[in-house]
Design an enzyme around this catalytic site. Structure first.
Site, PDB file in Angstrom:
ATOM      1  CD  GLN A 135      34.557 -27.573  54.245  1.00  0.00           C
ATOM      2  OE1 GLN A 135      34.741 -28.302  55.214  1.00  0.00           O
ATOM      3  NE2 GLN A 135      35.519 -26.853  53.714  1.00  0.00           N
ATOM      4  CB  CYS A 263      35.695 -29.687  52.127  1.00  0.00           C
ATOM      5  SG  CYS A 263      35.231 -31.327  51.570  1.00  0.00           S
TER       6      CYS A 263
HETATM    7  N1   CP Z   1      36.046 -30.693  56.159  1.00  0.00           N
HETATM    8  C1   CP Z   1      35.619 -31.289  57.285  1.00  0.00           C
HETATM    9  O1   CP Z   1      34.482 -31.120  57.733  1.00  0.00           O
HETATM   10  O2   CP Z   1      36.540 -32.093  57.888  1.00  0.00           O
HETATM   11  P1   CP Z   1      36.280 -33.114  59.073  1.00  0.00           P
HETATM   12  O3   CP Z   1      35.377 -34.179  58.531  1.00  0.00           O
HETATM   13  O4   CP Z   1      37.628 -33.649  59.447  1.00  0.00           O
HETATM   14  O5   CP Z   1      35.626 -32.402  60.188  1.00  0.00           O
HETATM   15  N1  NVA Z   2      31.420 -35.163  51.602  1.00  0.00           N
HETATM   16  C1  NVA Z   2      32.301 -35.477  52.715  1.00  0.00           C
HETATM   17  C2  NVA Z   2      32.724 -34.245  53.387  1.00  0.00           C
HETATM   18  C3  NVA Z   2      33.697 -34.432  54.514  1.00  0.00           C
HETATM   19  C4  NVA Z   2      34.032 -33.169  55.228  1.00  0.00           C
HETATM   20  C5  NVA Z   2      31.598 -36.423  53.672  1.00  0.00           C
HETATM   21  O1  NVA Z   2      30.411 -36.214  53.937  1.00  0.00           O
HETATM   22  O2  NVA Z   2      32.230 -37.361  54.146  1.00  0.00           O
END
Ligand code: CP
Ligand code: NVA
Length: 305
Positions: A135, A263
């Site tokens: 990410q 993200c």
């Molecule tokens: N940003 C991200 O990792 O999205 P997902 O959880 O949908 O893969």
């Molecule tokens: N911090 C979030 C990021 C998701 C892409 C999680 O871990 O759920």
């Protein structure tokens, strides 16, 4: 120097490795968009093991492989029950006999590292409770595309000191930019990650005044207040982190040309308002797309080094 065996954490790379990957990703993206990416991954296969849900990570890895002529398939934990139906070391050794590369999304960073330890093929970290390295690599690529550089910029992250924040801190330990995390007490990032970065000379700061933090920001970044696995604390987190919301008022305190990043998935109306998410400064969908381009670069480095 990065040994190019696995991709577990940005901290495993040095600054030159990070910059190289960022440049390589920008370059291969241009080729891919122009339809000039040859079948670099023809005959290569990837197993993608998920113990948590995903939209972007699954699709971006799959299309990074398929788009370069390779093959990728999804394995849910419902089937393999990693560490319960079968020991992690056995899963790792067996999957290594079938594919050229693996990706894992799981809870415990130690579990991802154990999978890597016993693997005969490279393993990529597709998110753990501790880190989300793909990410943040994709995010830095997005910053470079929009701002021309990452070095010398001020990145302000408003929210939970979570896996994404920890990976940003690792990145700041490798590349020269300023990282400010505006949070509320009790939601600071991992202490060991933070002190290691500071010892390395990273320009990292933890602050508790969001309006003050975003002053002069080039990048305003946020993530969910409740990460996957923390659903039981959602209400408490919503109440406590409310002052950190990225809204139009707050954004006015940043540089006028600041970009807004998330993200995703976003909880619209919580950590970010519709107005900001859909506004002219938001680059969140470029950011999502770049996951694919960045990961393709990581895979190419690991498989064709
Ligand atoms: N940003 C991200 O990792 O999205 P997902 O959880 O949908 O893969
Ligand atoms: N911090 C979030 C990021 C998701 C892409 C999680 O871990 O759920």
């Amino acid at each position: 120097m990065w040994d190019r065996r696995h991709f577990m954490s940005i901290y495993d790379l040095d600054g030159a490795d990070v910059m190289h990957l960022l440049e390589y990703a920008v370059e291969t993206k241009k080729k891919a968009v122009a339809g000039e990416l040859p079948g670099l991954l023809a005959g290569k296969s990837m197993a993608m093991i998920f113990r948590k849900p995903s939209l972007r990570t699954r699709m971006s890895f799959e299309m990074a492989m398929v788009g370069a002529g390779g093959y990728a398939f999804y394995v849910s934990d419902e089937e393999i029950k990693l560490g319960r139906r079968e020991a992690v070391c056995d899963v790792s050794r067996v999957v290594s006999r079938f594919v050229d590369i693996m990706m894992i999304r799981t809870f415990d960073q130690a579990e991802a590292e154990e999978l890597a330890k016993f693997a005969g093929v490279p393993v990529i970290n597709g998110l753990t409770d501790m880190y989300h390295p793909c990410q943040v690599m994709g995010d830095m690529m997005t910053v470079i595309e929009h701002k021309g550089r990452i070095e010398g910029l001020k990145v302000v992250f408003l929210g939970d000191g979570n896996n994404v924040a920890n990976s940003w801190i690792n990145a700041a330990a490798k590349i020269d930019f300023e990282f400010v995390l505006a949070t509320v007490r009790g939601y600071e990032p991992d202490e060991a990650v933070l002190s290691r970065a500071k010892k390395d000379g990273a320009k990292v700061e933890i602050v508790y005044d969001p309006a003050e933090a975003v002053k002069d920001a080039d990048v305003v970044y946020t993530d969910v207040w409740t990460s996957m696995g923390q659903e039981g604390e959602a209400e408490k987190r919503r109440n406590e982190m409310r002052p950190l919301q990225v809204n139009a008022d707050l954004l006015r305190a940043a540089r006028p040309d600041a970009i807004v990043m998330h993200c995703l998935p976003a909880h619209r109306g919580e950590e970010i308002t519709d107005e900001v998410m859909d506004g002219p400064q938001s680059v969140v969908y470029d950011e999502a797309e770049n996951r694919m381009h960045m990961q393709r670069a990581v895979i190419l480095e690991l498989l064709l080094k």
